[in-house]
Design a protein around this motif. Structure first.
Motif, mmCIF file in Angstrom:
data_model
loop_
_atom_site.group_PDB
_atom_site.id
_atom_site.type_symbol
_atom_site.label_atom_id
_atom_site.label_comp_id
_atom_site.label_asym_id
_atom_site.label_seq_id
_atom_site.Cartn_x
_atom_site.Cartn_y
_atom_site.Cartn_z
ATOM 1 N N GLY A 1 -5.502 19.886 27.465
ATOM 2 C CA GLY A 1 -6.702 20.701 27.358
ATOM 3 C C GLY A 1 -6.783 21.435 26.030
ATOM 4 O O GLY A 1 -7.857 21.537 25.427
ATOM 5 N N TRP B 1 -14.893 19.241 26.491
ATOM 6 C CA TRP B 1 -13.647 20.007 26.529
ATOM 7 C C TRP B 1 -13.589 20.991 27.700
ATOM 8 O O TRP B 1 -12.508 21.437 28.092
ATOM 9 C CB TRP B 1 -13.488 20.797 25.227
ATOM 10 N N ASP C 1 -11.381 20.335 31.317
ATOM 11 C CA ASP C 1 -9.935 20.241 31.129
ATOM 12 C C ASP C 1 -9.321 21.569 30.707
ATOM 13 O O ASP C 1 -8.245 21.944 31.182
ATOM 14 C CB ASP C 1 -9.605 19.159 30.087
ATOM 15 N N VAL C 2 -9.985 22.294 29.809
ATOM 16 C CA VAL C 2 -9.454 23.580 29.359
ATOM 17 C C VAL C 2 -9.514 24.604 30.482
ATOM 18 O O VAL C 2 -8.556 25.357 30.714
ATOM 19 C CB VAL C 2 -10.227 24.082 28.125
#
Length: 321
Positions: A136, A202, A205-206
């Motif tokens: 991430g 992004w 996942d982060v």
């Protein structure tokens, strides 16, 4: 020194530094309160302290104080020997956001933009023993680099067309193809920070892998900073940028609202559900820019202020459960 030589330490054994979290939370809360006592109307060539600046700063500082408070137990449990770095990076990112809120000049805005963004890449990877956390963080770093590149490349077109780095001069430059192209690139760069579709890859996942207190901060504060940057660039009397942006922003808002909310429905991980929900919220914020009036920008700030409590609270409950 005498305490250490005598076998005692001012900090608990094992590298625990819980006091750093409490000190950071108190300091940020004090800065939040202090914004009501700073005189408005102070303007320089590169920075201004008006009502809009203070509103954004209060949103960012409130999110930071809540994140620091929630991080005390989390940081002490998961990375006790790296708490100093964690809180320093958090404060550095907040500093960039507070400076960005009052930027009147493009170079100041870009420096503040990167001061805000770079510490977030490290904070997202604080769980370095988790494979998902590293993945991430890498995605956040790569998209952040693309965001910075697009924003700076677009800024070069704005400066070249206007002949000045002052945002008021850029906003009131007669529109042409070069100005429109530069404005489009800047909008795309800020779209990464807002997490709008198609610049959202992004976010899930982060949000799933990064430390939960930091994710609560990440879900709100960068959005407020991106809103501030766009308003600072476009919100000037006679500016042609809102009209240049409006058709694209309307399309992005519709797509972001649709994709964010529909993809949230099948999620089985609560953090990924909140991530897709956050993407949907970015679509609501884009509606303000599609309208492009002072009332719409004020509504966006009010939306962000309520979003601080709702979204950070949701992430903190998820962490506790």
């Amino acid at each position: 020194a005498e305490l250490i030589r005598g076998g005692e330490s001012a900090w608990p054994a094992g590298g625990s530094s819980r006091g750093l979290g409490a000190l950071t939370a108190i300091g940020l809360f004090a800065a939040f309160v202090a914004t009501w006592f700073v005189p408005q109307g102070v303007a320089y060539a590169a920075y201004t302290n008006d009502g809009f600046t203070e509103a954004v700063q209060r949103i960012v500082l409130a999110a930071g104080a809540l994140s620091a408070l929630a991080s005390i137990d989390h940081a002490d449990e998961h990375f006790p020997r790296r708490q100093g770095e964690y809180y320093l990076l958090l404060i550095t990112s907040i500093f960039g956001m507070t400076l960005l809120a009052g930027a009147r000049e493009l170079v100041t805005l870009l420096v503040a933009f990167e001061t805000m963004g770079i510490p977030q890449y490290v904070l997202a990877a604080m769980h370095k023993n988790r494979k998902a956390g590293v993945e991430g963080a890498v995605k956040l770093y790569l998209t952040g680099a693309i965001s910075a590149g697009l924003t700076m490349y677009g800024a070069s077109f704005l400066v070249g067309t206007a002949g000045s780095t002052q945002l008021a001069v850029i906003a009131n430059t007669p529109p042409d193809a070069m100005l429109a192209f530069g404005a489009l690139l800047v909008l795309a760069g800020m779209g990464f920070k807002l997490g709008v579709v198609p610049f959202h890859m992004w976010v899930p996942d982060v949000y799933q892998s990064a430390p939960a207190p930091f994710v609560g901060f990440l879900s709100v504060a960068p959005k407020a900073a991106a809103v501030a940057a766009l308003v600072r660039i476009a919100a000037h009397g006679g500016s042609s940028l809102p009209e240049l942006w409006a058709p694209i922003v309307i399309v992005l808002a519709v797509i972001t609202l649709t994709v964010g909310n529909l993809f949230a429905l099948p999620q089985t991980n609560v953090r990924r559900l909140l991530a897709w929900s956050g993407i949907g919220h970015a679509g609501f914020l884009l509606i303000a820019f599609a309208i492009g009036t002072a009332e719409a920008y004020a509504a966006a700030l009010f939306y962000l202020a309520t979003y601080v409590a709702g979204n950070t609270g949701a992430f903190f409950v998820a962490e506790a459960v």
